[in-house]
Write an enzyme that holds these catalytic residues in place. Structure first.
Site, PDB file in Angstrom:
ATOM      1  N   LEU A 111     -22.832 -22.707 -26.755  1.00 46.20           N
ATOM      2  CA  LEU A 111     -22.005 -21.503 -26.866  1.00 46.20           C
ATOM      3  C   LEU A 111     -22.021 -21.069 -28.326  1.00 46.20           C
ATOM      4  O   LEU A 111     -22.099 -21.906 -29.227  1.00 46.20           O
ATOM      5  CB  LEU A 111     -20.560 -21.786 -26.442  1.00 46.20           C
ATOM      6  CG  LEU A 111     -20.305 -22.211 -24.992  1.00 46.20           C
ATOM      7  CD1 LEU A 111     -18.829 -22.553 -24.806  1.00 46.20           C
ATOM      8  CD2 LEU A 111     -20.735 -21.131 -24.017  1.00 46.20           C
ATOM      9  N   ASP A 112     -21.944 -19.750 -28.558  1.00 37.88           N
ATOM     10  CA  ASP A 112     -21.828 -19.265 -29.929  1.00 37.88           C
ATOM     11  C   ASP A 112     -20.619 -19.914 -30.598  1.00 37.88           C
ATOM     12  O   ASP A 112     -19.624 -20.252 -29.937  1.00 37.88           O
ATOM     13  CB  ASP A 112     -21.625 -17.748 -29.947  1.00 37.88           C
ATOM     14  CG  ASP A 112     -22.862 -16.982 -29.504  1.00 37.88           C
ATOM     15  OD1 ASP A 112     -23.941 -17.596 -29.414  1.00 37.88           O
ATOM     16  OD2 ASP A 112     -22.732 -15.774 -29.239  1.00 37.88           O
ATOM     17  N   MET A 113     -20.690 -20.039 -31.911  1.00 41.02           N
ATOM     18  CA  MET A 113     -19.614 -20.681 -32.658  1.00 41.02           C
ATOM     19  C   MET A 113     -18.259 -20.036 -32.349  1.00 41.02           C
ATOM     20  O   MET A 113     -17.252 -20.722 -32.166  1.00 41.02           O
ATOM     21  CB  MET A 113     -19.894 -20.601 -34.158  1.00 41.02           C
ATOM     22  CG  MET A 113     -18.840 -21.247 -35.022  1.00 41.02           C
ATOM     23  SD  MET A 113     -19.253 -21.186 -36.784  1.00 41.02           S
ATOM     24  CE  MET A 113     -18.979 -19.433 -37.135  1.00 41.02           C
ATOM     25  N   THR A 117     -17.363 -18.349 -29.695  1.00 39.74           N
ATOM     26  CA  THR A 117     -17.008 -18.349 -28.269  1.00 39.74           C
ATOM     27  C   THR A 117     -16.308 -19.649 -27.922  1.00 39.74           C
ATOM     28  O   THR A 117     -16.717 -20.734 -28.356  1.00 39.74           O
ATOM     29  CB  THR A 117     -18.275 -18.196 -27.407  1.00 39.74           C
ATOM     30  OG1 THR A 117     -18.955 -16.997 -27.781  1.00 39.74           O
ATOM     31  CG2 THR A 117     -17.933 -18.142 -25.928  1.00 39.74           C
ATOM     32  N   ARG A 154     -22.706 -10.300 -26.031  1.00 39.18           N
ATOM     33  CA  ARG A 154     -22.195  -9.532 -27.164  1.00 39.18           C
ATOM     34  C   ARG A 154     -23.028  -8.266 -27.399  1.00 39.18           C
ATOM     35  O   ARG A 154     -22.486  -7.174 -27.608  1.00 39.18           O
ATOM     36  CB  ARG A 154     -22.168 -10.428 -28.407  1.00 39.18           C
ATOM     37  CG  ARG A 154     -21.263 -11.630 -28.232  1.00 39.18           C
ATOM     38  CD  ARG A 154     -21.515 -12.713 -29.265  1.00 39.18           C
ATOM     39  NE  ARG A 154     -21.130 -12.275 -30.612  1.00 39.18           N
ATOM     40  CZ  ARG A 154     -21.224 -13.059 -31.683  1.00 39.18           C
ATOM     41  NH1 ARG A 154     -21.714 -14.306 -31.548  1.00 39.18           N
ATOM     42  NH2 ARG A 154     -20.860 -12.622 -32.870  1.00 39.18           N
TER      43      ARG A 154
END
Length: 243
Positions: free
Chosen positions: A86-88, A90, A189
């Protein structure tokens, strides 16, 4: 249309990078304190852990960036291996395998799109219709990395399904369920920004005004459903949305 699905609107191309936008948030990396793992599911094959916003999924380069969900999990489960990220910014559910065989099996499930995912986001503006798809090819915006961009010539196919949960006229926002059919970097995003509804708090893709509406990216990995790699039975986990 259900957006809880395996990984009809106009689109706009990727916005230009605004002056002052931080290209890489690791420059100011300040992970949340480690107060214990938030484990949503565990057995002898896999873990499903809730990742807080602001924490890397895996370590970055250098000691300063070692702290991550993977490194925290491995303090307690030494055989744990990352399967996806997961993105940082998120938050939400992330799967880790326990051992090499489980890692191979779970990786195959993700590659074959047998893992069903649902994210929840708060986006800018009130979406005019109740559901739809975004099919825009994505590629790294190399001069502005880690940003991604829409590229019809060289981008990789990417598909996101979305469904409105609620509209907030007072704050001019919409809460949506998002289902990434593909798993491109920053897909949700970029896709939401490209149709004119950037995710609130997004430091890379939202306007300054939309970024300022929240102190974090309002995107949460809320639901996972996958066949257990050993038994074949479905594992279904839901994570409460923290915003």
């Amino acid at each position: 249309m259900s957006v809880f699905a395996v990984m009809g609107c106009g689109v706009m191309m990727s916005e230009p990078l605004e002056a002052g936008t931080a290209l890489h948030q690791l420059a100011d990396y300040a992970p949340p304190p480690h107060t214990g793992l938030n484990i949503a599911y565990a057995d002898d094959t896999l873990l499903i852990v809730n990742k807080p916003s602001g924490l890397l999924s895996v370590p970055g380069r250098g000691e300063k960036f070692h702290d991550s969900l993977a490194s925290r999990v491995q303090l307690e489960f030494t055989q744990a291996l990352i399967v996806h990220r997961l993105d940082m910014q998120t938050s939400g559910l992330l799967v880790m395998a326990l051992g090499a065989q489980a890692h191979r099996d779970l990786s195959e499930l993700f590659q074959n799109r047998q893992v069903q995912k649902r994210y929840v986001a708060l986006v800018a503006g009130q979406m005019a219709t109740d559901s739809g798809d975004v099919a825009l090819p994505l590629i790294s915006d190399w001069p502005n990395r880690p940003r991604q961009k829409v590229d019809w010539a060289d981008g990789k196919p990417a598909l996101t399904r979305w469904q409105v949960v609620a509209r907030d006229a007072l704050h001019a926002t919409t809460r949506v369920n998002l289902a990434p059919v593909t798993g491109r970097s920053h897909q949700l995003r970029v896709h939401m920004m490209s149709i004119g509804h950037a995710i609130v708090g997004d430091p890379l893709y939202a306007s300054a005004a939309v970024r300022a509406q929240a102190d974090r990216l309002l995107l949460h990995a809320a639901e996972l459903k996958l066949p257990h790699p050993r038994t074949g039975e479905w594992v279904h986990i839901v994570s409460p949305v923290p915003f």
